[in-house]
Design an enzyme around this catalytic site. Structure first.
Site, PDB file in Angstrom:
ATOM      1  CE  LYS A  88     -30.243   7.159  10.202  1.00 31.47           C
ATOM      2  NZ  LYS A  88     -29.367   6.294   9.393  1.00 31.47           N
ATOM      3  N   GLY A 106     -20.106   3.102  -2.332  1.00 29.87           N
ATOM      4  CA  GLY A 106     -20.750   4.335  -1.849  1.00 29.87           C
ATOM      5  C   GLY A 106     -19.701   5.421  -1.695  1.00 29.87           C
ATOM      6  CG  HIS A 127     -29.403  10.440  12.617  1.00 25.29           C
ATOM      7  ND1 HIS A 127     -29.961   9.731  13.654  1.00 25.29           N
ATOM      8  CD2 HIS A 127     -28.181   9.899  12.397  1.00 25.29           C
ATOM      9  CE1 HIS A 127     -29.113   8.788  14.046  1.00 25.29           C
ATOM     10  NE2 HIS A 127     -28.019   8.863  13.298  1.00 25.29           N
ATOM     11  CG  ASP A 143     -21.409   6.528  -5.405  1.00 25.21           C
ATOM     12  OD1 ASP A 143     -21.069   6.675  -4.218  1.00 25.21           O
ATOM     13  OD2 ASP A 143     -22.541   6.850  -5.828  1.00 25.21           O
ATOM     14  N   GLY A 180     -20.560   9.111  -1.440  1.00 29.75           N
ATOM     15  CA  GLY A 180     -21.520   9.511  -0.400  1.00 29.75           C
ATOM     16  C   GLY A 180     -20.827  10.213   0.763  1.00 29.75           C
ATOM     17  N   GLY A 185     -21.116  -0.611   7.160  1.00 29.36           N
ATOM     18  CA  GLY A 185     -21.687   0.384   8.068  1.00 29.36           C
ATOM     19  C   GLY A 185     -23.116   0.721   7.712  1.00 29.36           C
ATOM     20  CB  THR A 186     -25.097   0.010   4.655  1.00 33.69           C
ATOM     21  OG1 THR A 186     -24.036   0.477   3.815  1.00 33.69           O
ATOM     22  CG2 THR A 186     -26.437   0.389   4.058  1.00 33.69           C
ATOM     23  CB  ALA A 199     -20.169  -1.869  13.115  1.00 37.85           C
ATOM     24  N   PRO A 200     -23.551  -1.290  13.490  1.00 36.54           N
ATOM     25  CG  PRO A 200     -25.000  -1.606  15.310  1.00 36.54           C
ATOM     26  CD  PRO A 200     -23.865  -2.245  14.562  1.00 36.54           C
TER      27      PRO A 200
HETATM   28  N1  LIG Z   1     -22.226   2.361  10.941  1.00 36.98           N
HETATM   29  C1  LIG Z   1     -21.916   3.662  11.053  1.00 36.98           C
HETATM   30  O1  LIG Z   1     -21.088   4.066  11.900  1.00 36.98           O
HETATM   31  C2  LIG Z   1     -22.549   4.651  10.140  1.00 36.98           C
HETATM   32  C3  LIG Z   1     -23.492   4.221   9.251  1.00 36.98           C
HETATM   33  N2  LIG Z   1     -24.049   5.082   8.354  1.00 36.98           N
HETATM   34  C4  LIG Z   1     -24.952   4.473   7.373  1.00 36.98           C
HETATM   35  O2  LIG Z   1     -24.225   4.402   6.140  1.00 36.98           O
HETATM   36  C5  LIG Z   1     -25.137   4.513   5.045  1.00 36.98           C
HETATM   37  C6  LIG Z   1     -24.650   5.632   4.119  1.00 36.98           C
HETATM   38  O3  LIG Z   1     -24.770   6.880   4.782  1.00 36.98           O
HETATM   39  P1  LIG Z   1     -24.358   8.230   4.041  1.00 36.98           P
HETATM   40  O4  LIG Z   1     -22.944   8.141   3.579  1.00 36.98           O
HETATM   41  O5  LIG Z   1     -24.770   9.330   4.928  1.00 36.98           O
HETATM   42  O6  LIG Z   1     -25.340   8.171   2.756  1.00 36.98           O
HETATM   43  P2  LIG Z   1     -25.125   8.837   1.319  1.00 36.98           P
HETATM   44  O7  LIG Z   1     -26.471   8.801   0.659  1.00 36.98           O
HETATM   45  O8  LIG Z   1     -24.419  10.132   1.440  1.00 36.98           O
HETATM   46  O9  LIG Z   1     -24.134   7.828   0.569  1.00 36.98           O
HETATM   47  C7  LIG Z   1     -24.511   6.616  -0.010  1.00 36.98           C
HETATM   48  C8  LIG Z   1     -23.791   6.519  -1.343  1.00 36.98           C
HETATM   49  O10 LIG Z   1     -24.000   5.215  -1.879  1.00 36.98           O
HETATM   50  C9  LIG Z   1     -24.335   5.375  -3.249  1.00 36.98           C
HETATM   51  N3  LIG Z   1     -25.013   4.206  -3.769  1.00 36.98           N
HETATM   52  C10 LIG Z   1     -26.347   3.950  -3.824  1.00 36.98           C
HETATM   53  N4  LIG Z   1     -26.556   2.756  -4.408  1.00 36.98           N
HETATM   54  C11 LIG Z   1     -25.345   2.266  -4.731  1.00 36.98           C
HETATM   55  C12 LIG Z   1     -24.920   1.075  -5.380  1.00 36.98           C
HETATM   56  N5  LIG Z   1     -25.792   0.154  -5.787  1.00 36.98           N
HETATM   57  N6  LIG Z   1     -23.584   0.889  -5.555  1.00 36.98           N
HETATM   58  C13 LIG Z   1     -22.691   1.800  -5.139  1.00 36.98           C
HETATM   59  N7  LIG Z   1     -23.041   2.959  -4.539  1.00 36.98           N
HETATM   60  C14 LIG Z   1     -24.346   3.180  -4.340  1.00 36.98           C
HETATM   61  C15 LIG Z   1     -25.180   6.636  -3.263  1.00 36.98           C
HETATM   62  O11 LIG Z   1     -25.342   7.137  -4.579  1.00 36.98           O
HETATM   63  P3  LIG Z   1     -26.695   7.995  -4.896  1.00 36.98           P
HETATM   64  O12 LIG Z   1     -26.659   9.175  -3.980  1.00 36.98           O
HETATM   65  O13 LIG Z   1     -26.545   8.327  -6.347  1.00 36.98           O
HETATM   66  O14 LIG Z   1     -27.849   7.086  -4.583  1.00 36.98           O
HETATM   67  C16 LIG Z   1     -24.331   7.527  -2.372  1.00 36.98           C
HETATM   68  O15 LIG Z   1     -23.271   8.126  -3.074  1.00 36.98           O
HETATM   69  C17 LIG Z   1     -26.523   4.747   5.664  1.00 36.98           C
HETATM   70  O16 LIG Z   1     -27.209   3.506   5.769  1.00 36.98           O
HETATM   71  C18 LIG Z   1     -26.198   5.276   7.051  1.00 36.98           C
HETATM   72  O17 LIG Z   1     -27.211   5.015   7.995  1.00 36.98           O
HETATM   73  C19 LIG Z   1     -23.716   6.402   8.342  1.00 36.98           C
HETATM   74  C20 LIG Z   1     -22.819   6.901   9.235  1.00 36.98           C
HETATM   75  C21 LIG Z   1     -22.158   6.062  10.211  1.00 36.98           C
HETATM   76  O1  LIG Z   2     -27.146   7.964   8.555  1.00 39.77           O
HETATM   77  C1  LIG Z   2     -26.327   8.340   9.409  1.00 39.77           C
HETATM   78  O2  LIG Z   2     -25.799   9.473   9.390  1.00 39.77           O
HETATM   79  C2  LIG Z   2     -25.950   7.417  10.485  1.00 39.77           C
HETATM   80  N1  LIG Z   2     -26.366   6.191  10.402  1.00 39.77           N
HETATM   81  C3  LIG Z   2     -26.112   5.157  11.334  1.00 39.77           C
HETATM   82  C4  LIG Z   2     -27.396   4.691  11.968  1.00 39.77           C
HETATM   83  O3  LIG Z   2     -28.416   4.553  11.257  1.00 39.77           O
HETATM   84  O4  LIG Z   2     -27.408   4.445  13.188  1.00 39.77           O
HETATM   85  C5  LIG Z   2     -25.013   5.490  12.311  1.00 39.77           C
HETATM   86  C6  LIG Z   2     -24.992   6.928  12.750  1.00 39.77           C
HETATM   87  O5  LIG Z   2     -26.084   7.139  13.581  1.00 39.77           O
HETATM   88  C7  LIG Z   2     -25.031   7.866  11.555  1.00 39.77           C
END
Ligand SMILES: NC(=O)C1=CN([C@@H]2O[C@H](COP(=O)(O)OP(=O)(O)OC[C@H]3O[C@@H](n4cnc5c(N)ncnc54)[C@H](OP(=O)(O)O)[C@@H]3O)[C@@H](O)[C@H]2O)C=CC1
Ligand SMILES: O=C(O)C1=N[C@H](C(=O)O)C[C@H](O)C1
Length: 253
Positions: free
Chosen positions: A143, A14, A139, A40, A17, A82-83, A109-110
């Site tokens: 998202k 990712g 958010h 990605d 992203g 983190g997903t 980790a959520p």
């Molecule tokens: N645990 C934590 O602290 C946090 C967790 N998150 C979580 O992290 C996740 C990502 O968030 P965010 O960065 O905002 O999302 P984004 O959509 O910005 O990023 C996700 C990336 O993954 C890519 N992707 C999709 N499918 C694949 C694949 N099969 N292989 C490789 N890459 C792929 C997407 O490409 P494309 O756009 O082309 O689909 C995109 O570039 C979410 O689930 C979010 O809730 C977010 C922030 C903090």
């Molecule tokens: O998608 C986000 O941005 C975030 N996702 C995580 C969640 O689903 O809790 C962590 C944070 O809230 C940011």
């Protein structure tokens, strides 16, 4: 005298992203980690193993993350995830895959924000003293999932604390409801999801009892807030076989 090890080789899934870009920058900026693969959508997962990644960090989406994890565990690569979207059933599946690779570590980790981890701990502590509790998560509008992983985890720990304290169901006289008006019911806790431009990641837990309320609130204004937690998990996961859920067990070590 302790011997210095080579930098830990890290792959990011990712990588283009919102979170992936920040993780690549953060890994690149420190001497004890080396960014060896940026993967990605449409890229080959084997780029990570070909590059000798010892740890893969996944910030992709809930639809693809389980396939990534399964592949990494099979390859013997440690994972920091983190997903969002990790239900108890998903965690159980990860544990079952790890039985065949007991040397591999996985941290799921959520929320990697230290403040968010403390918010969840404080909420679990407060839960037993209040008859009512509701969660409001807010958010950015890009998202894709609701409620957030953080809210889902918070609801779970609050519900567990209420059950352990023997609290009764919350008072709520609602009989006539426009669907959704009272939010989603997660483990008996109402969760309200707001999506609005200008927000990053925010959450409030509102507790109430006779004559008083308590609000616990956390705000991530910038994705940089998640990076210390992500780097901590990368450094620790290689010495932590098995599944670790949440950042809390890694703090204060
Ligand atoms: N645990 C934590 O602290 C946090 C967790 N998150 C979580 O992290 C996740 C990502 O968030 P965010 O960065 O905002 O999302 P984004 O959509 O910005 O990023 C996700 C990336 O993954 C890519 N992707 C999709 N499918 C694949 C694949 N099969 N292989 C490789 N890459 C792929 C997407 O490409 P494309 O756009 O082309 O689909 C995109 O570039 C979410 O689930 C979010 O809730 C977010 C922030 C903090
Ligand atoms: O998608 C986000 O941005 C975030 N996702 C995580 C969640 O689903 O809790 C962590 C944070 O809230 C940011």
């Amino acid at each position: 005298m302790s011997e210095e090890r080579e930098p830990i080789r890290v792959g990011v899934l990712g990588a283009r992203g919102r979170m992936g870009v920040e993780v690549c920058k953060a890994v690149d900026a420190v001497d004890d980690l080396e960014l060896v693969a940026m993967i990605d959508q449409g890229d080959w997962l084997f780029n990570a193993s070909d590059a000798g990644a010892e740890v893969v960090v996944d910030f992709t989406n809930p639809d693809v993350v389980m396939d990534h994890l399964h592949w990494c565990i099979d390859q013997g690569i440690n994972c920091v995830v983190g997903t969002s979207g990790f239900t108890e059933q998903r965690l159980e599946r990860v544990r079952s895959w790890l039985q065949h690779k007991p040397e591999v570590g996985v941290v799921v980790a959520p929320n990697f924000g230290v403040g968010a981890v403390l918010m969840m701990e404080f909420a679990a502590r407060a839960a037993r003293y209040f008859e009512s509790v509701e969660i409001i998560e807010q958010h950015h509008p890009a998202k894709v999932d609701a409620p957030s992983g953080t809210a889902t985890h918070t609801a779970r720990v609050v519900a567990e604390a209420r059950a352990a304290a023997g609290l009764a169901a919350m008072p709520d006289a609602t009989k006539d409801e426009v669907p959704g008006a009272r939010g989603a019911d997660l483990d008996g806790v109402r969760v309200h999801s707001v999506r609005a431009a200008g927000l990053v990641a925010h959450q409030e837990i509102l507790f109430g009892t006779v004559g008083e309320t308590l609000t616990i609130r956390h705000d991530s204004y910038d994705r940089a807030s998640f990076m210390p937690g992500v780097l901590l998990a990368i450094r620790q996961v290689i010495q932590r076989p098995g599944l670790t859920v949440g950042l809390a067990p890694l703090l204060d070590r």
